[in-house]
Design a protein around this motif. Structure first.
Motif, mmCIF file in Angstrom:
data_model
loop_
_atom_site.group_PDB
_atom_site.id
_atom_site.type_symbol
_atom_site.label_atom_id
_atom_site.label_comp_id
_atom_site.label_asym_id
_atom_site.label_seq_id
_atom_site.Cartn_x
_atom_site.Cartn_y
_atom_site.Cartn_z
ATOM 1 N N LEU A 102 0.799 -1.684 0.170
ATOM 2 C CA LEU A 102 -0.343 0.103 -0.158
ATOM 3 C C LEU A 102 0.891 1.393 0.320
ATOM 4 N N LEU A 103 1.924 1.302 0.693
ATOM 5 C CA LEU A 103 3.156 2.461 0.391
ATOM 6 C C LEU A 103 3.958 2.388 -0.077
ATOM 7 N N PRO A 104 4.739 2.913 -0.812
ATOM 8 C CA PRO A 104 6.268 2.587 -1.025
ATOM 9 C C PRO A 104 7.158 2.945 -0.634
ATOM 10 N N PRO A 105 7.987 2.726 -1.222
ATOM 11 C CA PRO A 105 9.601 3.171 0.744
ATOM 12 C C PRO A 105 9.602 4.501 0.085
ATOM 13 N N PRO A 106 10.300 5.099 0.128
ATOM 14 C CA PRO A 106 11.380 6.269 0.756
ATOM 15 C C PRO A 106 12.329 6.384 -0.496
ATOM 16 N N ILE A 107 12.553 7.113 -1.490
ATOM 17 C CA ILE A 107 13.176 6.741 -2.552
ATOM 18 C C ILE A 107 14.115 8.267 -2.369
ATOM 19 N N CYS A 108 15.957 7.380 -1.730
ATOM 20 C CA CYS A 108 17.196 8.561 -1.534
ATOM 21 C C CYS A 108 17.378 8.784 -2.652
ATOM 22 N N ILE A 109 16.853 10.438 -2.729
ATOM 23 C CA ILE A 109 17.686 11.117 -4.101
ATOM 24 C C ILE A 109 19.053 12.058 -3.303
ATOM 25 N N VAL A 110 18.928 12.211 -2.310
ATOM 26 C CA VAL A 110 20.727 12.479 -2.496
ATOM 27 C C VAL A 110 21.094 11.312 -1.114
ATOM 28 N N LYS A 111 22.483 11.451 -1.423
ATOM 29 C CA LYS A 111 23.156 10.502 -0.305
ATOM 30 C C LYS A 111 24.437 10.944 0.334
ATOM 31 N N ASP A 112 24.908 11.410 1.615
ATOM 32 C CA ASP A 112 25.912 12.345 1.599
ATOM 33 C C ASP A 112 26.280 13.119 0.773
ATOM 34 N N GLY A 113 25.569 14.024 0.270
ATOM 35 C CA GLY A 113 25.720 14.920 -0.474
ATOM 36 C C GLY A 113 26.100 15.220 -1.581
ATOM 37 N N VAL A 114 25.901 13.859 -2.340
ATOM 38 C CA VAL A 114 26.110 13.442 -3.934
ATOM 39 C C VAL A 114 24.059 12.875 -3.714
ATOM 40 N N LYS A 115 23.623 13.214 -5.399
ATOM 41 C CA LYS A 115 22.325 13.522 -6.713
ATOM 42 C C LYS A 115 22.781 11.777 -6.586
ATOM 43 N N GLN A 116 21.303 11.577 -6.661
ATOM 44 C CA GLN A 116 21.382 9.774 -6.192
ATOM 45 C C GLN A 116 20.317 9.779 -8.496
ATOM 46 N N GLN A 117 21.302 10.535 -8.977
ATOM 47 C CA GLN A 117 21.078 10.418 -10.557
ATOM 48 C C GLN A 117 19.696 9.152 -10.836
ATOM 49 N N ARG A 118 19.718 8.102 -10.840
ATOM 50 C CA ARG A 118 18.880 7.341 -10.751
ATOM 51 C C ARG A 118 17.736 7.568 -10.747
ATOM 52 N N ASN A 119 17.595 7.493 -8.787
ATOM 53 C CA ASN A 119 16.774 8.027 -8.534
ATOM 54 C C ASN A 119 16.000 9.015 -9.083
ATOM 55 N N LEU A 120 16.584 10.648 -9.702
ATOM 56 C CA LEU A 120 15.859 11.848 -9.269
ATOM 57 C C LEU A 120 15.525 11.367 -11.148
ATOM 58 N N ARG A 121 16.324 10.819 -12.045
ATOM 59 C CA ARG A 121 15.924 10.532 -13.763
ATOM 60 C C ARG A 121 13.988 9.631 -13.405
ATOM 61 N N ARG A 122 14.111 8.504 -12.478
ATOM 62 C CA ARG A 122 13.299 7.984 -12.517
ATOM 63 C C ARG A 122 12.168 8.858 -12.101
ATOM 64 N N GLU A 123 12.424 9.448 -11.070
ATOM 65 C CA GLU A 123 11.316 10.083 -10.637
ATOM 66 C C GLU A 123 10.887 11.391 -11.275
ATOM 67 N N LEU A 124 11.357 11.951 -12.116
ATOM 68 C CA LEU A 124 11.719 12.880 -13.415
ATOM 69 C C LEU A 124 11.611 14.543 -12.886
ATOM 70 N N ILE A 125 12.404 14.461 -11.325
ATOM 71 C CA ILE A 125 12.736 15.765 -10.872
ATOM 72 C C ILE A 125 14.770 15.641 -11.551
ATOM 73 N N THR A 126 14.781 17.245 -12.085
ATOM 74 C CA THR A 126 14.864 17.882 -12.521
ATOM 75 C C THR A 126 16.549 18.793 -11.524
ATOM 76 N N ASN A 127 17.485 19.116 -11.799
ATOM 77 C CA ASN A 127 18.372 19.680 -11.460
ATOM 78 C C ASN A 127 18.159 20.713 -11.107
ATOM 79 N N GLU A 128 16.723 21.884 -10.759
ATOM 80 C CA GLU A 128 16.485 22.846 -11.154
ATOM 81 C C GLU A 128 15.539 22.143 -10.063
ATOM 82 N N GLU A 129 14.824 21.515 -9.841
ATOM 83 C CA GLU A 129 13.323 20.727 -9.048
ATOM 84 C C GLU A 129 14.295 21.120 -7.822
#
Length: 178
Positions: A102-129
């Motif tokens: 019912l509840l999806p897990p949280p998705i890490c989009i930044v880890k230790d100051g590093v963007k998680q590009q794969r997750n950002l791309r999958r969720e369609l979150i741009t660098n500007e966003e």
């Protein structure tokens, strides 16, 4: 003013069993649609999101109801939808495997100051966003972020690195154009 046919208002015009089946199938379809495809925007509601909700509601109403015209038909349909909502919440509360569905897990989009590009791309979150989200959390540099998560409700949670300003905060996820 035309006379009201009271018997027509309170008798079934569609089989209650058919209403329950229609309500169940449409509720479960919409639940899965929103659970698996619309997660990213759940934390905010823009004009286009509102329009989608209204159109879905109208389409779902027609699919669920068939041609009902009585109050009794509407009561059965609304009760079916509410019962499914309560039942899924109850099952999710009491059974961990169902809660995971019912509840999806949280998705890490930044880890230790590093963007998680794969997750950002999958969720369609741009660098500007992402930069906008960080500014909303009063973070100037990515290096200040220990972790940032896209939560199941569409909000973004940011946890700061130790020793960098104070605390963690959660803000609604804004979509472009909202």
């Amino acid at each position: 003013m035309p006379d009201i046919d009271w018997s027509e208002l309170f008798t079934f015009t569609v089989s209650p069993f058919e209403l329950i089946i229609r309500g169940t199938l449409i509720y479960l379809f919409l639940f899965c649609l929103f659970r698996f495809f619309v997660r990213r925007d759940a934390g905010s509601l823009s004009v286009s999101d509102l329009l989608v909700v209204v159109i879905i509601a109208d389409a779902a109403q027609n699919a669920m109801s068939g041609e009902y015209r009585s109050i009794a038909d509407g009561v059965v349909l609304i009760t079916t939808i509410i019962c499914w909502s309560v039942l899924l919440n109850f099952l999710g509360f009491h059974f961990k495997p169902i809660r995971r569905f019912l509840l999806p897990p949280p998705i890490c989009i930044v880890k230790d100051g590093v963007k998680q590009q794969r997750n950002l791309r999958r969720e369609l979150i741009t660098n500007e966003e992402l930069n906008e989200i960080l500014r909303l959390h009063e973070i100037e540099h990515l290096s200040e972020v220990k972790r940032a998560y896209l939560e199941p409700d569409g909000q973004i949670t940011v946890i700061r690195q130790e020793g960098k300003k104070s605390g963690a905060s959660t803000m609604p996820r804004e979509t472009p154009g909202s």
